[in-house]
Design an enzyme around this catalytic site. Structure first.
Site, PDB file in Angstrom:
ATOM      1  N   GLY A  49       0.846  -1.180   0.000  1.00 23.47           N
ATOM      2  CA  GLY A  49       0.000   0.000   0.000  1.00 23.47           C
ATOM      3  C   GLY A  49       0.880   1.228   0.000  1.00 23.47           C
ATOM      4  O   GLY A  49       2.083   1.151   0.281  1.00 23.47           O
ATOM      5  N   GLN A  54       3.333   9.868   1.416  1.00 24.77           N
ATOM      6  CA  GLN A  54       4.632   9.217   1.214  1.00 24.77           C
ATOM      7  C   GLN A  54       5.322   9.659  -0.073  1.00 24.77           C
ATOM      8  O   GLN A  54       6.507   9.408  -0.250  1.00 24.77           O
ATOM      9  CB  GLN A  54       4.471   7.692   1.223  1.00 24.77           C
ATOM     10  CG  GLN A  54       4.088   7.147   2.601  1.00 24.77           C
ATOM     11  CD  GLN A  54       3.892   5.648   2.568  1.00 24.77           C
ATOM     12  OE1 GLN A  54       2.824   5.192   2.186  1.00 24.77           O
ATOM     13  NE2 GLN A  54       4.907   4.884   2.938  1.00 24.77           N
ATOM     14  N   CYS A 102       7.100  -0.746   6.501  1.00 25.89           N
ATOM     15  CA  CYS A 102       6.601   0.467   5.847  1.00 25.89           C
ATOM     16  C   CYS A 102       7.665   0.940   4.870  1.00 25.89           C
ATOM     17  O   CYS A 102       8.850   0.933   5.188  1.00 25.89           O
ATOM     18  CB  CYS A 102       6.336   1.546   6.898  1.00 25.89           C
ATOM     19  SG  CYS A 102       5.815   3.127   6.201  1.00 25.89           S
ATOM     20  N   LEU A 103       7.236   1.376   3.696  1.00 25.59           N
ATOM     21  CA  LEU A 103       8.201   1.840   2.691  1.00 25.59           C
ATOM     22  C   LEU A 103       8.919   3.114   3.133  1.00 25.59           C
ATOM     23  O   LEU A 103       9.954   3.454   2.575  1.00 25.59           O
ATOM     24  CB  LEU A 103       7.493   2.081   1.356  1.00 25.59           C
ATOM     25  CG  LEU A 103       6.962   0.818   0.656  1.00 25.59           C
ATOM     26  CD1 LEU A 103       6.094   1.204  -0.538  1.00 25.59           C
ATOM     27  CD2 LEU A 103       8.107  -0.078   0.215  1.00 25.59           C
ATOM     28  N   HIS A 143      -2.956   0.810   8.588  1.00 27.07           N
ATOM     29  CA  HIS A 143      -1.612   1.337   8.350  1.00 27.07           C
ATOM     30  C   HIS A 143      -1.655   2.497   7.356  1.00 27.07           C
ATOM     31  O   HIS A 143      -1.069   3.560   7.597  1.00 27.07           O
ATOM     32  CB  HIS A 143      -0.707   0.201   7.829  1.00 27.07           C
ATOM     33  CG  HIS A 143       0.681   0.630   7.503  1.00 27.07           C
ATOM     34  ND1 HIS A 143       1.773   0.222   8.243  1.00 27.07           N
ATOM     35  CD2 HIS A 143       1.179   1.447   6.529  1.00 27.07           C
ATOM     36  CE1 HIS A 143       2.862   0.774   7.729  1.00 27.07           C
ATOM     37  NE2 HIS A 143       2.532   1.516   6.694  1.00 27.07           N
ATOM     38  N   GLU A 144      -2.348   2.288   6.236  1.00 29.48           N
ATOM     39  CA  GLU A 144      -2.368   3.326   5.196  1.00 29.48           C
ATOM     40  C   GLU A 144      -3.135   4.564   5.661  1.00 29.48           C
ATOM     41  O   GLU A 144      -2.727   5.694   5.384  1.00 29.48           O
ATOM     42  CB  GLU A 144      -2.958   2.773   3.897  1.00 29.48           C
ATOM     43  CG  GLU A 144      -2.165   1.616   3.291  1.00 29.48           C
ATOM     44  CD  GLU A 144      -0.681   1.902   3.159  1.00 29.48           C
ATOM     45  OE1 GLU A 144      -0.294   3.066   2.930  1.00 29.48           O
ATOM     46  OE2 GLU A 144       0.110   0.948   3.308  1.00 29.48           O
ATOM     47  N   HIS A 147      -1.120   6.881   7.814  1.00 29.67           N
ATOM     48  CA  HIS A 147      -0.269   7.816   7.060  1.00 29.67           C
ATOM     49  C   HIS A 147      -1.010   9.122   6.785  1.00 29.67           C
ATOM     50  O   HIS A 147      -0.425  10.206   6.881  1.00 29.67           O
ATOM     51  CB  HIS A 147       0.155   7.202   5.726  1.00 29.67           C
ATOM     52  CG  HIS A 147       1.339   6.291   5.817  1.00 29.67           C
ATOM     53  ND1 HIS A 147       2.567   6.708   6.273  1.00 29.67           N
ATOM     54  CD2 HIS A 147       1.495   4.989   5.496  1.00 29.67           C
ATOM     55  CE1 HIS A 147       3.425   5.697   6.225  1.00 29.67           C
ATOM     56  NE2 HIS A 147       2.796   4.636   5.765  1.00 29.67           N
TER      57      HIS A 147
HETATM   58 ZN    ZN Z   1       3.665   2.797   5.497  1.00 31.94          ZN
END
Ligand code: ZN
Length: 189
Positions: A49, A54, A102-103, A143-144, A147
């Site tokens: 995701g 981000q 997480c990216l 999670h998304e 953000h």
């Molecule tokens: Zn993340």
């Protein structure tokens, strides 16, 4: 469509709560461009995701997709979902501890997530959706959407569980997958 740079923890944009997208703007070129870039960037990075923050955008937009993901081989598949102005409703008090990556963060850690959610959002065509998500899929939604509120896993994780991806694979992966298996069966949608 462009693969954009993914901002890392410490970049201020990750901490700014994203703004609601006005409905008439959903199908406009600006929002559609962000959606395309989110999809490309997520796929390029093998993410499950990605949220607009981000890539430095300030709109409430997330994309989610899970299929044969090498970063998360235990995750149940989720078809490509574009969610604009997503809203999550926790349906009950059941929770599960999920080890998340997480990216934007170079570490993984254990985060407490709700197991049963109702999800409401607009897709990229402006159509409204409402469905329930369960288990790990529910964790991905939480999670998304975190953000979009400027929240990272390091805010929620038990600090003692933070670890690198390499050490997770070496010391924690097998136990986590064994523990999480019952929740993997709970595919959201
Ligand atoms: Zn993340």
């Amino acid at each position: 469509m462009t693969v954009r740079q993914i901002l890392a923890i410490g970049h201020p944009a990750l901490r700014i709560p994203a703004a609601t997208v006005p409905r008439p703007e959903i199908t406009g070129a600006r929002v559609q461009g962000i959606v395309d870039d989110l999809i490309d960037t997520m796929r390029h990075a093998n993410g499950a995701g990605l949220a607009a923050n981000q890539i430095g955008e300030t709109d409430r937009i997330v994309v989610i997709e899970v299929k044969d993901n090498p970063r998360y081989p235990y995750k149940p598949p989720i078809p490509l979902t574009v969610a604009i102005n997503p809203q999550l409703e926790v349906l009950d008090s059941e929770t599960v501890v999920v080890n998340e990556g997480c990216l934007s963060v170079p570490l993984r850690g254990d985060v407490v997530r709700s197991v049963n959610l109702r999800v409401r959002y607009f897709d990229r065509h402006g159509a409204e959706h409402c469905h329930d998500a369960r288990g790990l899929a529910a964790g991905t939604w939480q999670h998304e959407c975190d953000h979009l509120d400027g929240i990272l896993i390091t805010d929620r994780a038990d600090p003692a569980t933070l670890c690198t991806w390499e050490e997770f694979e070496r010391h924690h992966r097998d136990a986590f997958i064994e523990r999480i298996t019952e929740f993997v069966e709970l595919v959201g949608s």
